[in-house]
Design a protein around this motif. Structure first.
Motif: not given
Length: 540
Positions: A107-108, A356-358, A426-433
């Protein structure tokens, strides 16, 4: 944005739901499924193991975070988090992937395209396209509405091994040239609209005691911490000199599409020579200090801005330079060049992150997992990830979300205040819009234009015709282009400074520079990029 956050973002760039019963983005809660038994078993609540980057030095661990407790209540799925400190990510990631103790998902935790292909072909990462088609309505709709997202995620073998970080808001995907409005007003100057006008304004800043302290020699023109100029100001100028079609990722890969629809290289193009000539003029004027290229640190730069010595810089928002930014500077989205070119070349694609998510082969519940994460690609999940729940972490004020007082008045600032509750701030690049720009700015009590100190509406007018991702290479292409670029980038770095400072002549040394690049493999590199572009365009 803190310096620590920026370092973390730089690291992350290099590695560069149908949950039943939910309203809004096609999600829903209340699902129960198998525990950690075999795939497809549904004999009790699901527990999944995720590995991610740790932020525990600035907020509660994920297991204790308000957002994840709420989401477990909603879904019935429990997550066991392994959190890795940022400095240890690369080492720990390699250890995990080489072991028999894989998490169910990463995750992220950024993976390069090469890593996605390698571990996908080895069967460590699970192909996601069928799972998305059958169990992820939000992602499926995203792919339908924005085919370029699916194209960006598809590997050369035809599979999708990772999920994206999506941001469609143009101001958040671009940078501006921030110029000192206080100095403009003091000298009675208009905001520059062209590259020639910028040169004139910066020269006036230097010669006319723009800060009004009686010393006409302490003002600097365009200045940022050493090395930043190449990735910021230079790439902005591409759009003013006919090199901007393709956007930021194209510029990072030294390619663009010309008016005839041909893919071309930037670093040996006559128009790039014009960019270097312009930077040389600024250097000769004394408005592009040599400090831009060596021995100028971030802390010193912020201090100089606080002491009113900085005339211009380039970044996403003015606050990067400290409190002087929002107070004194105004943003210019794009300058018209000498040939009339005016394109916002520093524009990221909406797929700002591709890994962002595997999901790994160890996951006994891939269907439940894809449903779990798909929620965040719908409107409801997007709002939940950034704002939380209305009445608990935010309230609606004049139709826009405003964080509760505990968040707004947090001693570390609102961003860290929100981070004590929700994850995606905070941090960025989360699996989301990401939520729309106006809602994110409203959370700070500002309009978008107030937030970025610019006219954000004009961004749409000056977009590149095409905004590309970084094209995914085959393993063979990756090895070849990496070897070529290692030599070429080193040579460009050396020659760029020489051309700008006059140690090499753009008139007499340019042809030798171009010939050297060809001998290093420039034309082969162009062939590779053309093949990658064709493969990207062929994805359906």
């Amino acid at each position: 944005m803190t310096r620590k956050l920026l370092v973390l973002l730089a690291f992350l760039l290099t590695v560069t739901t149908g949950l039943a019963g939910c309203s809004g983005g096609g999600g829903g809660g209340g699902q129960t499924a198998g525990n950690r038994g075999g795939k497809g078993q549904t004999d009790g609540p699901v527990t999944l193991k995720f590995t991610r980057i740790s932020y525990n030095d600035v907020r509660p661990p994920s297991k204790d975070l308000w957002m994840w407790k709420k989401y477990e209540e909603k879904t019935g799925i429990r997550i066991e988090w392994e959190e890795i400190p940022g400095a240890s990510v690369s080492e720990r990631k390699n250890v995990i992937l080489g072991s028999n103790n894989l998490p169910d998902a990463f995750y992220q935790l950024g993976f390069s395209n090469d890593e996605l292909i390698r571990y996908g072909e080895q069967g460590i990462f699970v192909p996601l396209e069928d799972l998305i088609e059958q169990h992820a309505p939000n992602l499926k709709k995203l792919f339908q509405d924005y085919p370029e997202v699916k194209k960006t995620l598809t590997m050369p073998d035809g599979h999708i091994y990772s999920l994206p970080y999506i941001d469609s808001a143009l101001p958040y995907r671009s940078i501006r040239l921030y110029i000192n409005q206080t100095w403009l007003d003091r000298l009675g100057l208009e905001l520059p609209k062209t590259t020639d006008e910028l040169r004139e304004v910066l020269l006036a800043f230097k010669e006319k005691d723009a800060n009004g302290n009686g010393d006409p020699n302490d003002e600097m023109g365009w200045i940022m911490p050493s090395g930043t100029i190449n990735s910021m100001f230079e790439r902005q100028l591409f759009g003013s000199f006919g090199l901007g079609n393709g956007g930021l990722k194209a510029a990072e890969n030294w390619i663009y599409k010309d008016q005839d629809g041909e893919i071309k290289l930037i670093f040996n193009d006559p128009k790039y020579k014009d960019v270097l000539h312009y930077l040389r003029q600024l250097y000769e004027d004394g408005t592009l200090p040599l400090l831009n290229y060596s021995e100028y640190e971030y802390a010193k730069w912020v201090s100089d801005a606080a002491n009113d010595k900085v005339g211009a810089f380039s970044w996403g928002d003015p606050a990067y330079i400290g409190t002087a930014g929002p107070k004194n500077f105004v943003g210019i989205n794009v300058l018209a060049g000498p040939g009339g070119d005016q394109v916002v070349s520093w524009m990221d694609p909406m797929t700002r992150g591709t890994s962002s998510f595997t999901i790994t082969k160890a996951n006994p519940h891939p269907e439940e997992t894809i449903k779990w994460v798909d929620y965040f690609y719908g409107e409801e999940g997007s709002m939940f990830g950034f704002f939380g729940i209305e009445g608990e972490t935010y309230n609606m004020v004049d139709g826009k979300p405003a964080y509760i007082d505990e968040i707004q008045k947090y001693e570390g600032g609102q961003q860290l205040g929100a981070f004590q509750y929700v994850d995606n701030v905070y941090g960025g690049y989360y699996p989301y819009v990401e939520p729309p720009a106006d809602l994110r700015s409203a959370a700070k009590g500002k309009t978008v234009d107030e937030d970025f100190k610019t006219n954000s509406a004009e961004l749409e007018k000056f977009l590149p015709e095409e905004i590309w991702p970084s094209f995914v290479p085959t393993p063979e292409e990756s090895k070849e282009q990496s070897a070529i670029l290692t030599d070429i980038n080193k040579y460009i770095t050396e020659m760029r400074v020489k051309f700008i400072t006059g140690k090499a002549s753009l008139e007499t040394d340019w042809d030798n520079y171009v010939g050297t690049l060809d001998r290093m493999g420039a034309q082969k590199y162009l062939e590779i990029k053309k093949s990658q572009y064709e493969r990207y365009q062929s994805v359906k």
